[in-house]
Design a protein around this motif. Structure first.
Motif, PDB file in Angstrom:
ATOM      1  N   PRO A   1      60.500  70.402  35.975  1.00 50.08           N
ATOM      2  CA  PRO A   1      61.322  71.011  35.102  1.00 50.08           C
ATOM      3  C   PRO A   1      62.312  71.365  34.976  1.00 50.08           C
ATOM      4  N   ILE A   2      62.727  70.711  36.135  1.00 44.72           N
ATOM      5  CA  ILE A   2      64.975  71.077  36.288  1.00 44.72           C
ATOM      6  C   ILE A   2      65.007  69.488  35.420  1.00 44.72           C
ATOM      7  N   ILE A   3      64.909  68.427  35.780  1.00 45.65           N
ATOM      8  CA  ILE A   3      65.111  67.324  35.360  1.00 45.65           C
ATOM      9  C   ILE A   3      64.943  67.398  33.994  1.00 45.65           C
ATOM     10  N   MET A   4      64.526  68.029  33.892  1.00 40.17           N
ATOM     11  CA  MET A   4      63.589  67.888  31.754  1.00 40.17           C
ATOM     12  C   MET A   4      64.567  68.939  31.318  1.00 40.17           C
ATOM     13  N   GLY A   5      64.423  69.828  31.997  1.00 41.82           N
ATOM     14  CA  GLY A   5      65.658  71.146  31.417  1.00 41.82           C
ATOM     15  C   GLY A   5      67.424  70.947  31.088  1.00 41.82           C
ATOM     16  N   LEU A   6      67.390  70.044  32.368  1.00 44.94           N
ATOM     17  CA  LEU A   6      69.081  69.571  32.160  1.00 44.94           C
ATOM     18  C   LEU A   6      69.112  68.571  30.626  1.00 44.94           C
ATOM     19  N   PHE A   7      68.140  67.507  30.677  1.00 47.68           N
ATOM     20  CA  PHE A   7      67.941  67.011  29.314  1.00 47.68           C
ATOM     21  C   PHE A   7      67.885  67.383  28.299  1.00 47.68           C
ATOM     22  N   GLU A   8      66.483  68.182  27.686  1.00 50.66           N
ATOM     23  CA  GLU A   8      66.147  69.097  27.052  1.00 50.66           C
ATOM     24  C   GLU A   8      67.396  69.808  26.262  1.00 50.66           C
ATOM     25  N   LYS A   9      67.934  70.470  27.389  1.00 51.47           N
ATOM     26  CA  LYS A   9      68.948  71.604  26.091  1.00 51.47           C
ATOM     27  C   LYS A   9      70.229  71.539  26.449  1.00 51.47           C
ATOM     28  N   ASN A  10      70.341  69.688  26.344  1.00 54.50           N
ATOM     29  CA  ASN A  10      71.996  69.824  26.141  1.00 54.50           C
ATOM     30  C   ASN A  10      72.659  69.569  26.538  1.00 54.50           C
TER      31      ASN A  10
ATOM     32  N   GLY B   1      86.271  71.710  31.569  1.00 50.70           N
ATOM     33  CA  GLY B   1      86.368  72.064  30.101  1.00 50.70           C
ATOM     34  C   GLY B   1      85.060  71.368  29.075  1.00 50.70           C
ATOM     35  N   GLY B   2      84.199  71.639  29.123  1.00 49.89           N
ATOM     36  CA  GLY B   2      82.790  70.932  28.269  1.00 49.89           C
ATOM     37  C   GLY B   2      82.644  70.016  28.684  1.00 49.89           C
ATOM     38  N   LYS B   3      83.330  68.990  29.697  1.00 51.58           N
ATOM     39  CA  LYS B   3      82.851  67.891  29.524  1.00 51.58           C
ATOM     40  C   LYS B   3      81.997  67.240  30.504  1.00 51.58           C
ATOM     41  N   PRO B   4      80.914  66.634  30.904  1.00 54.42           N
ATOM     42  CA  PRO B   4      80.286  66.521  31.224  1.00 54.42           C
ATOM     43  C   PRO B   4      80.588  65.910  32.851  1.00 54.42           C
ATOM     44  N   VAL B   5      79.429  66.457  33.232  1.00 59.15           N
ATOM     45  CA  VAL B   5      78.974  66.737  34.796  1.00 59.15           C
ATOM     46  C   VAL B   5      77.985  66.090  35.554  1.00 59.15           C
ATOM     47  N   LYS B   6      78.777  66.181  36.821  1.00 57.61           N
ATOM     48  CA  LYS B   6      77.959  64.930  37.922  1.00 57.61           C
ATOM     49  C   LYS B   6      76.681  65.789  38.252  1.00 57.61           C
ATOM     50  N   VAL B   7      75.174  65.385  38.073  1.00 51.60           N
ATOM     51  CA  VAL B   7      74.135  66.921  39.124  1.00 51.60           C
ATOM     52  C   VAL B   7      73.946  65.886  40.151  1.00 51.60           C
ATOM     53  N   VAL B   8      73.724  66.248  41.236  1.00 50.70           N
ATOM     54  CA  VAL B   8      73.563  65.844  42.631  1.00 50.70           C
ATOM     55  C   VAL B   8      72.928  66.761  43.915  1.00 50.70           C
ATOM     56  N   ALA B   9      71.812  66.403  44.184  1.00 56.08           N
ATOM     57  CA  ALA B   9      70.332  67.550  44.805  1.00 56.08           C
ATOM     58  C   ALA B   9      69.764  66.255  45.521  1.00 56.08           C
ATOM     59  N   ASN B  10      69.179  67.894  46.514  1.00 54.95           N
ATOM     60  CA  ASN B  10      67.809  67.419  47.300  1.00 54.95           C
ATOM     61  C   ASN B  10      67.449  68.142  46.918  1.00 54.95           C
TER      62      ASN B  10
ATOM     63  N   VAL C   1      75.833  66.402  31.024  1.00 51.03           N
ATOM     64  CA  VAL C   1      75.271  65.209  32.685  1.00 51.03           C
ATOM     65  C   VAL C   1      75.608  64.080  31.501  1.00 51.03           C
ATOM     66  N   ASP C   2      76.793  63.524  33.094  1.00 49.76           N
ATOM     67  CA  ASP C   2      77.238  61.895  33.185  1.00 49.76           C
ATOM     68  C   ASP C   2      75.907  61.502  33.839  1.00 49.76           C
ATOM     69  N   SER C   3      75.585  62.259  34.747  1.00 53.04           N
ATOM     70  CA  SER C   3      74.459  61.469  35.610  1.00 53.04           C
ATOM     71  C   SER C   3      73.403  62.343  36.241  1.00 53.04           C
ATOM     72  N   ILE C   4      72.732  61.933  36.651  1.00 53.76           N
ATOM     73  CA  ILE C   4      71.589  63.064  37.751  1.00 53.76           C
ATOM     74  C   ILE C   4      71.471  62.270  39.145  1.00 53.76           C
ATOM     75  N   THR C   5      72.043  61.689  40.328  1.00 52.41           N
ATOM     76  CA  THR C   5      70.853  61.775  41.241  1.00 52.41           C
ATOM     77  C   THR C   5      70.979  62.145  42.001  1.00 52.41           C
ATOM     78  N   VAL C   6      69.612  62.749  42.773  1.00 58.35           N
ATOM     79  CA  VAL C   6      68.460  63.103  43.316  1.00 58.35           C
ATOM     80  C   VAL C   6      67.442  62.974  43.830  1.00 58.35           C
ATOM     81  N   MET C   7      67.408  63.531  44.471  1.00 62.91           N
ATOM     82  CA  MET C   7      66.868  63.133  45.692  1.00 62.91           C
ATOM     83  C   MET C   7      65.153  64.048  45.408  1.00 62.91           C
TER      84      MET C   7
ATOM     85  N   LEU D   1      77.673  69.185  39.944  1.00 65.68           N
ATOM     86  CA  LEU D   1      76.707  70.731  40.438  1.00 65.68           C
ATOM     87  C   LEU D   1      75.426  70.062  41.064  1.00 65.68           C
ATOM     88  N   GLU D   2      75.457  71.378  42.669  1.00 64.35           N
ATOM     89  CA  GLU D   2      75.004  70.888  42.978  1.00 64.35           C
ATOM     90  C   GLU D   2      73.427  71.617  43.172  1.00 64.35           C
ATOM     91  N   ILE D   3      72.578  70.767  42.937  1.00 62.25           N
ATOM     92  CA  ILE D   3      70.868  72.778  42.856  1.00 62.25           C
ATOM     93  C   ILE D   3      70.637  72.571  43.912  1.00 62.25           C
TER      94      ILE D   3
END
Length: 293
Positions: free
Chosen positions: A135-144, A118-127, A147-153, A54-56
């Motif tokens: 709000p973006i990072i906390m939204g990914l965590f708090e809404k369950n 298939g509902g499996k954890p996704v990797k998030v990568v974004a600038n 997510v496998d990992s978040i690599t962001v600029m 998932l790219e944001i």
């Protein structure tokens, strides 16, 4: 498949001129124009051909091209509708990318993960746009979201805040929230000249590897985060006063002091001195006190 080419500023300028693109300040648009940084992001995110990404905020598709090369499939969520025709053009060589014209804060990521992975954890990568990083990072965590990992600029100052410990000026609610959900690691510092237009501040790439289960056990997560907020809303006050003044716990000063003594915490301690483990312990003590009334 074609090779990614937009990391070269020459091609970025060509695309922007071709479409007469005007940068939108309100969307915090700063496009990456450095191939080494892009390669570092792809490298540190540990993407394989099995991964759904998932790219944001793909912008003109610079990092999207690199992601499409490395991953099985990419969904890129872009809020600025004027970028959609550009993305259609710059990503036409890659058939494993879906562009979604939407606000990421209003996007059902769980649904995307179910449909595409298939509902499996996704990797998030974004600038990430700096103005809505938290709000973006906390939204990914708090809404369950799975997510496998978040690599962001992000802004360098924000990256620092995510990984520091107690007793430092950058330590706060964001540090504790991120460290409850994930292991943070700054993988690169990035100067302003790597972007177009140049931001006024330095940036950093941070990788947040999601814990399977948080490193501390709490009876009530929401109560712990209310406690953390109360302690940093009034940084200069002792934590005892912060809790009492917040009006969020329905506890008198004597009750709070009793809880602190039970937890072995000094009454004059401030929130910035407590570790995540101590906040969890204190939250559990408050929970027990309230439920034993």
């Amino acid at each position: 498949m074609a090779r990614p080419y937009l990391g070269n500023p020459k091609y970025t300028i060509e695309v922007l001129q071709k479409y007469h693109f005007v940068f939108q300040k309100r969307f915090g648009q700063n496009f990456l124009i450095d191939e080494h940084v892009l390669e570092k992001i792809i490298d540190s995110s540990g993407i394989t051909k099995d991964d759904f990404i998932l790219e944001i905020g793909p912008g003109i598709g610079t990092m999207t091209q690199y992601l499409a090369e490395a991953a099985r499939e990419v969904a890129a969520v872009e809020i600025d509708s004027s970028l959609i025709p550009i993305l259609k053009d710059t990503l036409k060589e890659w058939d494993n990318v879906t562009v979604i014209n939407n606000d990421i804060l209003k996007t059902d990521i769980k649904k995307i993960a179910n449909e595409k992975n298939g509902g499996k954890p996704v990797k998030v990568v974004a600038n990430l746009p700096y103005y809505i990083t938290t709000p973006i990072i906390m939204g990914l965590f708090e809404k369950n979201v799975p997510v496998d990992s978040i690599t962001v600029m992000v802004q360098k100052e924000v990256a620092d805040r995510m990984q520091v410990g107690p007793g430092t000026k950058d330590y706060g609610a964001l540090s504790l929230a991120v460290q409850y959900y994930a292991k943070p690691e700054i993988v690169a510092n990035v100067p302003p000249n790597c972007f177009m237009p140049r931001p006024k501040v330095g940036s950093a790439v941070i990788k947040l590897t999601r814990y399977e289960k948080p490193p501390v056990e709490v009876h009530d997560e929401r109560l712990m985060f209310r406690l953390i907020r109360a302690s940093f809303n009034q940084r200069r006050k002792t934590l005892v006063n912060g809790i009492k003044n917040s009006g969020d716990f329905s506890l008198g000063k004597e009750e709070i002091e009793k809880i602190f003594e039970k937890c072995g915490l000094p009454l004059n301690i401030r929130g910035e001195a407590l570790t995540l483990e101590q906040f969890a312990m204190l939250a559990n003590c408050i929970y027990e006190e309230k439920n034993n009334k």
